[in-house]
Write an enzyme that holds these catalytic residues in place. Structure first.
Site, mmCIF file in Angstrom:
data_model
loop_
_atom_site.group_PDB
_atom_site.id
_atom_site.type_symbol
_atom_site.label_atom_id
_atom_site.label_comp_id
_atom_site.label_asym_id
_atom_site.label_seq_id
_atom_site.Cartn_x
_atom_site.Cartn_y
_atom_site.Cartn_z
ATOM 1 N N GLU A 175 0.828 -1.220 0.000
ATOM 2 C CA GLU A 175 0.000 0.000 0.000
ATOM 3 C C GLU A 175 0.856 1.261 0.000
ATOM 4 O O GLU A 175 0.422 2.308 -0.464
ATOM 5 C CB GLU A 175 -0.921 0.020 1.237
ATOM 6 C CG GLU A 175 -2.246 -0.651 0.965
ATOM 7 C CD GLU A 175 -3.292 -0.425 2.059
ATOM 8 O OE1 GLU A 175 -4.364 -1.012 1.941
ATOM 9 O OE2 GLU A 175 -3.039 0.313 3.041
ATOM 10 N N HIS A 178 8.497 -26.692 -1.828
ATOM 11 C CA HIS A 178 7.896 -27.827 -2.536
ATOM 12 C C HIS A 178 6.748 -27.392 -3.442
ATOM 13 O O HIS A 178 6.028 -28.234 -3.974
ATOM 14 C CB HIS A 178 7.423 -28.869 -1.519
ATOM 15 C CG HIS A 178 8.572 -29.437 -0.734
ATOM 16 N ND1 HIS A 178 9.155 -30.639 -1.030
ATOM 17 C CD2 HIS A 178 9.274 -28.923 0.312
ATOM 18 C CE1 HIS A 178 10.159 -30.861 -0.185
ATOM 19 N NE2 HIS A 178 10.249 -29.833 0.639
ATOM 20 N N LYS A 194 -14.009 0.060 -3.709
ATOM 21 C CA LYS A 194 -15.093 0.448 -2.784
ATOM 22 C C LYS A 194 -16.174 1.205 -3.548
ATOM 23 O O LYS A 194 -17.364 0.973 -3.350
ATOM 24 C CB LYS A 194 -14.547 1.342 -1.665
ATOM 25 C CG LYS A 194 -13.675 0.609 -0.669
ATOM 26 C CD LYS A 194 -13.321 1.529 0.482
ATOM 27 C CE LYS A 194 -12.242 0.919 1.352
ATOM 28 N NZ LYS A 194 -11.642 1.876 2.262
HETATM 29 O O1 PA5 Z 1 -3.560 1.102 5.756
HETATM 30 C C1 PA5 Z 1 -4.717 1.466 5.649
HETATM 31 O O2 PA5 Z 1 -5.035 2.638 5.783
HETATM 32 C C2 PA5 Z 1 -5.835 0.484 5.360
HETATM 33 O O3 PA5 Z 1 -5.390 -0.786 5.086
HETATM 34 C C3 PA5 Z 1 -6.779 0.412 6.540
HETATM 35 O O4 PA5 Z 1 -6.071 -0.010 7.662
HETATM 36 C C4 PA5 Z 1 -7.953 -0.529 6.288
HETATM 37 O O5 PA5 Z 1 -8.587 -0.213 5.089
HETATM 38 C C5 PA5 Z 1 -8.965 -0.442 7.427
HETATM 39 O O6 PA5 Z 1 -9.415 0.864 7.568
HETATM 40 P P1 PA5 Z 1 -10.179 1.351 8.855
HETATM 41 O O7 PA5 Z 1 -9.274 1.192 10.022
HETATM 42 O O8 PA5 Z 1 -10.498 2.782 8.581
HETATM 43 O O9 PA5 Z 1 -11.406 0.503 8.988
#
Ligand code: PA5
Length: 445
Positions: free
Chosen positions: A287, A308, A422
């Protein structure tokens, strides 16, 4: 005292020129993180987080954990992505591999996870397991509006209220969310749940050392003060540029290998307890770096299991990969291969050896084969698996990720790409406010 060593000699010679050329960029990246002068600097609260974590916060988290441990046989941790993977990584690394197969013992609740998927069977089976059981909920969402945990929370909150009564349920639910914003904050305030705040300037994937990770880890019975202590050590030793800054070195080697055409990094472990650590690491790097058409693809293997299955590809497939091996020096226990008079299986040559001696030779043999096959290999040596070392490792990877993202020329602290799915999902589900998107997406079907 550093309990982690980085060995780069079998990686750096694959990209020696690029490595020599990128020192200045790494120094600039460290300066941006220290001064908050880089892109996304609203989200670098994690940089000084370990040294700024107060004893009061640790004590409060431990008190909440003790209350849940006292009153629950199961604690369900609801969250996804950064609100789930850090706790899962640490608790898997530190807990007995078969803990879930033992019956719950007083004050040792089982930690379960929900809201990290939207699997219908998973949810139904979890509901079934919790039927008639004493359970509590830690619900975690920074935004407070994420669909997966919201669904899980609605379902499990209902179940808990039916089983324990609304008043008792209130004391068995803890919410970790934004100080002011989001549906979860509003619900927690209205219902009167105990809450913890996720600092504004710490993004989800950098939040394991906030209550997001610390509370579930404490509920699982692990020493969160030691985890923070380890992280604080690493914070100190990676604060400034220099040859002994292992976060800087790791970031430089990755960057050099990427520039030389190695586009995939495999995080390799030889200890199944580290499986979820790799899942956490994949989110952190994926990310943070995968944007603007750039970024190393973070992947992982669990060895020797995956030798394996994936071993052939790694040895002889496209030469676009490099490996970073997490190697644990000392196992916590000793199991020896026994002697057998008949030796029908032919492994008497191993008799008397610890399992780990065999594992280490598999690791060494694999490294030599892969390097000879054109796969650069870095090694991160951990003294052992405990809270202090894992705290160091978490911070090491976070710091290296910030440096590496800036060296790559991206903003490591946003995740605009996560919104695309989303938007489509909400349009398809006809969420209010998405009417135009619904019309547009339906026209495509
Ligand atoms: O790194 C990030 O921002 C995302 O992976 C969030 O952690 C994930 O989408 C969960 O979001 P939230 O804590 O707002 O529910």
């Amino acid at each position: 005292m550093k309990s982690i060593n980085l060995n780069i000699q079998d990686a750096v010679y694959f990209a020696d020129a690029q490595f020599k050329a990128n020192e200045a960029a790494a120094v600039e990246a460290i300066t941006k993180l220290a001064e908050g002068s880089g892109e996304g600097s609203d989200f670098i609260g994690w940089v000084n987080l370990p040294s700024e974590t107060s004893n009061e916060l640790i004590d409060r988290i431990n008190a909440t954990a003790a209350r849940l441990r006292e009153n629950c046989d199961y604690v369900v941790c609801i969250g996804i992505g950064g609100s789930y993977l850090g706790a899962k990584a640490v608790t898997t690394a530190l807990s007995d591999s078969f803990a879930d197969f033992y019956a719950p013992r007083p004050k040792e609740p089982k930690l379960l996870y929900a809201g990290q998927n939207i699997g219908e069977e998973y949810t139904a089976e979890l509901q079934k397991l919790l039927e008639g059981k004493k359970f509590g909920i830690i619900v975690i969402s920074k935004s407070g509006t994420t669909t997966e945990p919201a669904i899980a929370f609605r379902i499990l909150k209902d179940q808990l209220e039916k089983q324990a009564g609304k008043d008792a349920a209130k004391d068995l639910i803890v919410a970790i969310t934004d100080a002011n914003k989001g549906a979860l904050r509003a619900m927690a305030d209205k219902e009167g749940y105990e809450t913890y705040v996720i600092p504004d300037n710490v993004g989800g994937r950098f939040s394991v050392l906030t209550p997001v990770g610390l509370l579930p880890i404490a509920v699982a019975g692990h020493d969160i003060a030691k985890l923070i202590e380890g992280a604080a050590e690493m914070e100190k030793s990676t604060a400034h540029p220099g040859e002994d800054n292992i976060a800087m070195t790791y970031a430089r080697v990755r960057n050099a290998l990427y520039q030389s055409g190695k586009k995939i990094e495999l995080l390799v472990n030889y200890n199944p307890k580290l499986h979820y650590f790799a899942e956490w690491w994949k989110q952190l790097y994926g990310e943070s770096e995968g944007k603007d058409g750039k970024g190393i693809f973070p992947a992982s293997v669990d060895n020797t299991t995956d030798l394996h299955s994936m071993g052939q590809w790694i040895q002889e497939g496209e030469r676009s990969i490099f490996e970073t091996v997490l190697s644990v020096n000392k196992p916590a226990v000793s199991v020896r291969v026994p002697e057998n008079a008949e030796n029908l299986d032919g492994i008497n040559y191993l008799a008397g050896k610890n399992i780990d001696e065999v594992n280490k030779m598999a690791e060494l043999g694999t490294k030599i084969a892969h390097v000879e096959g054109g796969v650069p290999n870095m090694q991160i040596k951990l003294d052992k698996l405990d809270e202090f070392v894992l705290g160091q490792l978490i911070y090491f990877f976070e710091k290296a990720c910030g440096i590496s993202g800036y060296m790559l020329g991206v903003n490591p602290f946003n995740q605009p790409g996560v919104e695309a799915y989303k938007k489509n999902m909400f349009a398809l589900l006809e969420k209010p406010g998405y009417e135009k998107e619904t019309e547009a997406i339906k026209a495509k079907l």
